[in-house]
Design a protein around this motif. Sequence first.
Motif, PDB file in Angstrom:
ATOM      1  N   LYS A  37       0.834  -1.209   0.000  1.00 48.62           N
ATOM      2  CA  LYS A  37       0.000   0.000   0.000  1.00 48.62           C
ATOM      3  C   LYS A  37       0.869   1.259   0.000  1.00 48.62           C
ATOM      4  O   LYS A  37       0.620   2.204  -0.748  1.00 48.62           O
ATOM      5  CB  LYS A  37      -0.917  -0.028   1.226  1.00 48.62           C
ATOM      6  CG  LYS A  37      -1.912   1.085   1.279  1.00 48.62           C
ATOM      7  CD  LYS A  37      -2.790   0.939   2.516  1.00 48.62           C
ATOM      8  CE  LYS A  37      -3.635   2.182   2.705  1.00 48.62           C
ATOM      9  NZ  LYS A  37      -4.346   2.164   3.981  1.00 48.62           N
ATOM     10  N   ALA A  40       2.579   1.613  -3.396  1.00 51.37           N
ATOM     11  CA  ALA A  40       1.601   2.071  -4.390  1.00 51.37           C
ATOM     12  C   ALA A  40       1.395   3.586  -4.291  1.00 51.37           C
ATOM     13  O   ALA A  40       1.411   4.299  -5.297  1.00 51.37           O
ATOM     14  CB  ALA A  40       0.272   1.335  -4.204  1.00 51.37           C
ATOM     15  N   SER A  44       2.576   6.254  -7.082  1.00 47.92           N
ATOM     16  CA  SER A  44       1.322   6.582  -7.776  1.00 47.92           C
ATOM     17  C   SER A  44       0.849   5.441  -8.677  1.00 47.92           C
ATOM     18  O   SER A  44       0.490   5.647  -9.840  1.00 47.92           O
ATOM     19  CB  SER A  44       1.470   7.876  -8.599  1.00 47.92           C
ATOM     20  OG  SER A  44       1.888   8.929  -7.776  1.00 47.92           O
ATOM     21  N   LEU A  45       0.876   4.243  -8.117  1.00 51.96           N
ATOM     22  CA  LEU A  45       0.395   3.058  -8.822  1.00 51.96           C
ATOM     23  C   LEU A  45      -0.654   2.381  -7.948  1.00 51.96           C
ATOM     24  O   LEU A  45      -0.779   2.696  -6.771  1.00 51.96           O
ATOM     25  CB  LEU A  45       1.556   2.077  -9.070  1.00 51.96           C
ATOM     26  CG  LEU A  45       2.708   2.573  -9.952  1.00 51.96           C
ATOM     27  CD1 LEU A  45       3.876   1.601  -9.879  1.00 51.96           C
ATOM     28  CD2 LEU A  45       2.236   2.728 -11.395  1.00 51.96           C
ATOM     29  N   SER A  46      -1.397   1.436  -8.533  1.00 59.23           N
ATOM     30  CA  SER A  46      -2.385   0.709  -7.728  1.00 59.23           C
ATOM     31  C   SER A  46      -1.701  -0.415  -6.963  1.00 59.23           C
ATOM     32  O   SER A  46      -0.624  -0.886  -7.348  1.00 59.23           O
ATOM     33  CB  SER A  46      -3.480   0.132  -8.634  1.00 59.23           C
ATOM     34  OG  SER A  46      -2.952  -0.952  -9.384  1.00 59.23           O
ATOM     35  N   ILE A  47      -2.344  -0.846  -5.883  1.00 57.82           N
ATOM     36  CA  ILE A  47      -1.815  -1.977  -5.122  1.00 57.82           C
ATOM     37  C   ILE A  47      -1.761  -3.208  -6.024  1.00 57.82           C
ATOM     38  O   ILE A  47      -0.824  -4.001  -5.949  1.00 57.82           O
ATOM     39  CB  ILE A  47      -2.669  -2.239  -3.862  1.00 57.82           C
ATOM     40  CG1 ILE A  47      -2.455  -1.106  -2.864  1.00 57.82           C
ATOM     41  CG2 ILE A  47      -2.304  -3.577  -3.225  1.00 57.82           C
ATOM     42  CD1 ILE A  47      -3.222  -1.245  -1.578  1.00 57.82           C
ATOM     43  N   THR A  49      -1.099  -3.319  -9.167  1.00 62.05           N
ATOM     44  CA  THR A  49       0.116  -3.211  -9.984  1.00 62.05           C
ATOM     45  C   THR A  49       1.355  -3.588  -9.174  1.00 62.05           C
ATOM     46  O   THR A  49       2.215  -4.326  -9.649  1.00 62.05           O
ATOM     47  CB  THR A  49       0.261  -1.780 -10.554  1.00 62.05           C
ATOM     48  OG1 THR A  49      -0.897  -1.496 -11.340  1.00 62.05           O
ATOM     49  CG2 THR A  49       1.502  -1.628 -11.407  1.00 62.05           C
TER      50      THR A  49
END
Length: 80
Positions: A37, A40, A44-47, A49
């Motif tokens: 988390k 991420a 600036s990426l999703s969990i 990803t």
Amino acid sequence: QKSGDHFSYFDEFLKKHRLTKREVEIIRLICRDYSSKDIAARLSLSIFTINTHRRNVVRKLGLDDSKLSLYKFALENGVV
């Protein structure tokens, strides 16, 4: 030139282990005790990803998905 030497070594390292620069960045952050988390948010990426990158890293390196095995690899290869 010192920085050139480092980059050529780093590029060889990436090729040898079939890792991307992003994957190495994530290994470093995991070794610094960041959660998926946190990583991420920081990148600036999703969990999702981040977890995909983690899965790819352990598959490529033939490790179990534990912080200890990633840290040991990172230490042995000068990533951290």
